[in-house]
Design a protein around this motif. Structure first.
Motif, PDB file in Angstrom:
ATOM      1  N   ILE A 163      13.465  -5.141  -4.044  1.00  0.00           N
ATOM      2  CA  ILE A 163      13.110  -3.999  -3.216  1.00  0.00           C
ATOM      3  C   ILE A 163      13.958  -4.039  -1.948  1.00  0.00           C
ATOM      4  CG2 ILE A 163      10.749  -3.814  -4.088  1.00  0.00           C
ATOM      5  CD1 ILE A 163       9.771  -5.228  -1.598  1.00  0.00           C
ATOM      6  N   ARG A 164      14.083  -2.890  -1.299  1.00  0.00           N
ATOM      7  CA  ARG A 164      14.753  -2.820  -0.002  1.00  0.00           C
ATOM      8  C   ARG A 164      13.690  -2.683   1.075  1.00  0.00           C
ATOM      9  NH1 ARG A 164      19.273   1.717  -1.164  1.00  0.00           N
ATOM     10  NH2 ARG A 164      17.426   2.722  -1.992  1.00  0.00           N
ATOM     11  N   THR A 165      14.008  -3.166   2.272  1.00  0.00           N
ATOM     12  CA  THR A 165      13.076  -3.039   3.382  1.00  0.00           C
ATOM     13  C   THR A 165      13.835  -2.661   4.645  1.00  0.00           C
ATOM     14  OG1 THR A 165      11.289  -4.115   4.597  1.00  0.00           O
ATOM     15  CG2 THR A 165      13.178  -5.483   4.010  1.00  0.00           C
ATOM     16  N   GLY A 166      13.143  -2.026   5.538  1.00  0.00           N
ATOM     17  CA  GLY A 166      13.743  -1.653   6.818  1.00  0.00           C
ATOM     18  C   GLY A 166      12.718  -0.987   7.714  1.00  0.00           C
ATOM     19  N   ILE A 167      13.124  -0.778   8.936  1.00  0.00           N
ATOM     20  CA  ILE A 167      12.268  -0.104   9.913  1.00  0.00           C
ATOM     21  C   ILE A 167      12.499   1.401   9.793  1.00  0.00           C
ATOM     22  CG2 ILE A 167      11.756   0.168  12.377  1.00  0.00           C
ATOM     23  CD1 ILE A 167      11.004  -2.583  11.256  1.00  0.00           C
ATOM     24  N   CYS A 168      11.413   2.132   9.704  1.00  0.00           N
ATOM     25  CA  CYS A 168      11.493   3.586   9.609  1.00  0.00           C
ATOM     26  C   CYS A 168      12.026   4.155  10.920  1.00  0.00           C
ATOM     27  CB  CYS A 168      10.104   4.143   9.316  1.00  0.00           C
ATOM     28  SG  CYS A 168      10.070   5.923   9.220  1.00  0.00           S
ATOM     29  N   GLY A 169      13.046   4.978  10.829  1.00  0.00           N
ATOM     30  CA  GLY A 169      13.603   5.631  12.008  1.00  0.00           C
ATOM     31  C   GLY A 169      12.856   6.915  12.320  1.00  0.00           C
ATOM     32  N   ILE A 180       6.519   2.201   0.202  1.00  0.00           N
ATOM     33  CA  ILE A 180       5.247   1.521   0.411  1.00  0.00           C
ATOM     34  C   ILE A 180       5.283   0.751   1.736  1.00  0.00           C
ATOM     35  CG2 ILE A 180       4.736   1.344  -2.060  1.00  0.00           C
ATOM     36  CD1 ILE A 180       5.654  -1.591  -1.920  1.00  0.00           C
ATOM     37  N   MET A 181       4.123   0.247   2.137  1.00  0.00           N
ATOM     38  CA  MET A 181       4.016  -0.570   3.347  1.00  0.00           C
ATOM     39  C   MET A 181       2.947  -1.629   3.139  1.00  0.00           C
ATOM     40  SD  MET A 181       2.315   2.539   3.626  1.00  0.00           S
ATOM     41  CE  MET A 181       3.472   3.541   4.463  1.00  0.00           C
ATOM     42  N   GLY A 235       9.248   3.537  13.350  1.00  0.00           N
ATOM     43  CA  GLY A 235       8.985   2.209  13.888  1.00  0.00           C
ATOM     44  C   GLY A 235       8.253   1.289  12.939  1.00  0.00           C
ATOM     45  N   GLY A 236       7.702   1.827  11.846  1.00  0.00           N
ATOM     46  CA  GLY A 236       6.960   1.012  10.890  1.00  0.00           C
ATOM     47  C   GLY A 236       7.873   0.334   9.885  1.00  0.00           C
ATOM     48  N   LEU A 237       7.496  -0.875   9.460  1.00  0.00           N
ATOM     49  CA  LEU A 237       8.229  -1.597   8.427  1.00  0.00           C
ATOM     50  C   LEU A 237       7.873  -0.982   7.076  1.00  0.00           C
ATOM     51  CD1 LEU A 237      10.060  -4.001   7.660  1.00  0.00           C
ATOM     52  CD2 LEU A 237       7.978  -5.375   7.472  1.00  0.00           C
ATOM     53  N   GLN A 238       8.878  -0.523   6.341  1.00  0.00           N
ATOM     54  CA  GLN A 238       8.651   0.123   5.053  1.00  0.00           C
ATOM     55  C   GLN A 238       9.467  -0.561   3.959  1.00  0.00           C
ATOM     56  OE1 GLN A 238       9.895   4.186   5.552  1.00  0.00           O
ATOM     57  NE2 GLN A 238      11.961   3.627   6.117  1.00  0.00           N
ATOM     58  N   PHE A 239       9.035  -0.357   2.726  1.00  0.00           N
ATOM     59  CA  PHE A 239       9.679  -0.968   1.568  1.00  0.00           C
ATOM     60  C   PHE A 239       9.994   0.119   0.555  1.00  0.00           C
ATOM     61  CE2 PHE A 239       6.912  -3.936   3.636  1.00  0.00           C
ATOM     62  CZ  PHE A 239       7.679  -5.085   3.741  1.00  0.00           C
ATOM     63  N   MET A 269       0.849  -1.164   0.000  1.00  0.00           N
ATOM     64  CA  MET A 269       0.000   0.000   0.000  1.00  0.00           C
ATOM     65  C   MET A 269       0.900   1.234   0.000  1.00  0.00           C
ATOM     66  SD  MET A 269      -2.872  -1.589   0.046  1.00  0.00           S
ATOM     67  CE  MET A 269      -4.096  -0.350   0.198  1.00  0.00           C
ATOM     68  N   ARG A 270       0.389   2.300  -0.565  1.00  0.00           N
ATOM     69  CA  ARG A 270       1.115   3.569  -0.599  1.00  0.00           C
ATOM     70  C   ARG A 270       0.206   4.634  -0.024  1.00  0.00           C
ATOM     71  NH1 ARG A 270       4.930   7.116  -1.081  1.00  0.00           N
ATOM     72  NH2 ARG A 270       4.574   8.924  -2.387  1.00  0.00           N
ATOM     73  N   VAL A 271       0.685   5.382   0.959  1.00  0.00           N
ATOM     74  CA  VAL A 271      -0.071   6.517   1.476  1.00  0.00           C
ATOM     75  C   VAL A 271       0.523   7.789   0.895  1.00  0.00           C
ATOM     76  CG1 VAL A 271      -0.790   5.350   3.586  1.00  0.00           C
ATOM     77  CG2 VAL A 271       1.321   6.666   3.610  1.00  0.00           C
ATOM     78  N   PHE A 272      -0.332   8.786   0.647  1.00  0.00           N
ATOM     79  CA  PHE A 272       0.121  10.015   0.009  1.00  0.00           C
ATOM     80  C   PHE A 272      -0.839  11.141   0.326  1.00  0.00           C
ATOM     81  CE2 PHE A 272      -2.460   7.526  -2.792  1.00  0.00           C
ATOM     82  CZ  PHE A 272      -3.238   8.406  -3.518  1.00  0.00           C
ATOM     83  N   ASP A 273      -0.486  12.369  -0.062  1.00  0.00           N
ATOM     84  CA  ASP A 273      -1.312  13.519   0.314  1.00  0.00           C
ATOM     85  C   ASP A 273      -1.659  14.457  -0.842  1.00  0.00           C
ATOM     86  OD1 ASP A 273       1.231  14.548   0.036  1.00  0.00           O
ATOM     87  OD2 ASP A 273       1.240  15.617   1.934  1.00  0.00           O
TER      88      ASP A 273
END
Length: 105
Positions: free
Chosen positions: A61-67, A23-24, A76-80, A1-5
């Motif tokens: 893709i790369r993944t990691g925890i958002c700092g 994305i997440m 703290g969220g897992l992002q891609f 999913m992608r959030v945007f504004d």
């Protein structure tokens, strides 16, 4: 999913559009409010929309925890990260994100 504004084809300065690279997972944002998503992913703006993203098989893709990012959120969220290849994926407009109620799919 992608959030945007921003729903504009070319988002204004400081805004994010539907076709971005970060994305997440749907299950990671389901049940969260817009502010909770904003904090969890340390976004510069509160998200207004969420879109479904279709990623082809064997895509790297790369993944990691958002700092945490000061002024944006605690992270703290897992992002891609789609690593610049977002233009080759299908982004579908999905729904508005309720401001004060949990997001439901």
């Amino acid at each position: 999913m992608r959030v945007f504004d921003s729903l504009e084809a070319i988002p204004p300065e400081g805004k994010s559009g539907i076709g971005g690279n970060w994305i997440m997972k749907q299950e990671d944002i389901a049940g969260l409010t817009a502010d909770e998503i904003h904090q969890l992913y340390a976004l510069p703006n509160q998200p207004l929309y969420v879109s479904k993203v279709t990623i082809p098989a064997n895509t790297t893709i790369r993944t990691g925890i958002c700092g945490p990012i000061e002024g944006f959120g605690n992270g703290g969220g897992l992002q891609f990260d789609l690593m610049g290849s977002a233009k080759s994926f299908t982004f579908e407009y999905f729904t508005d994100i309720p401001i004060s109620e949990p997001l439901q799919f």
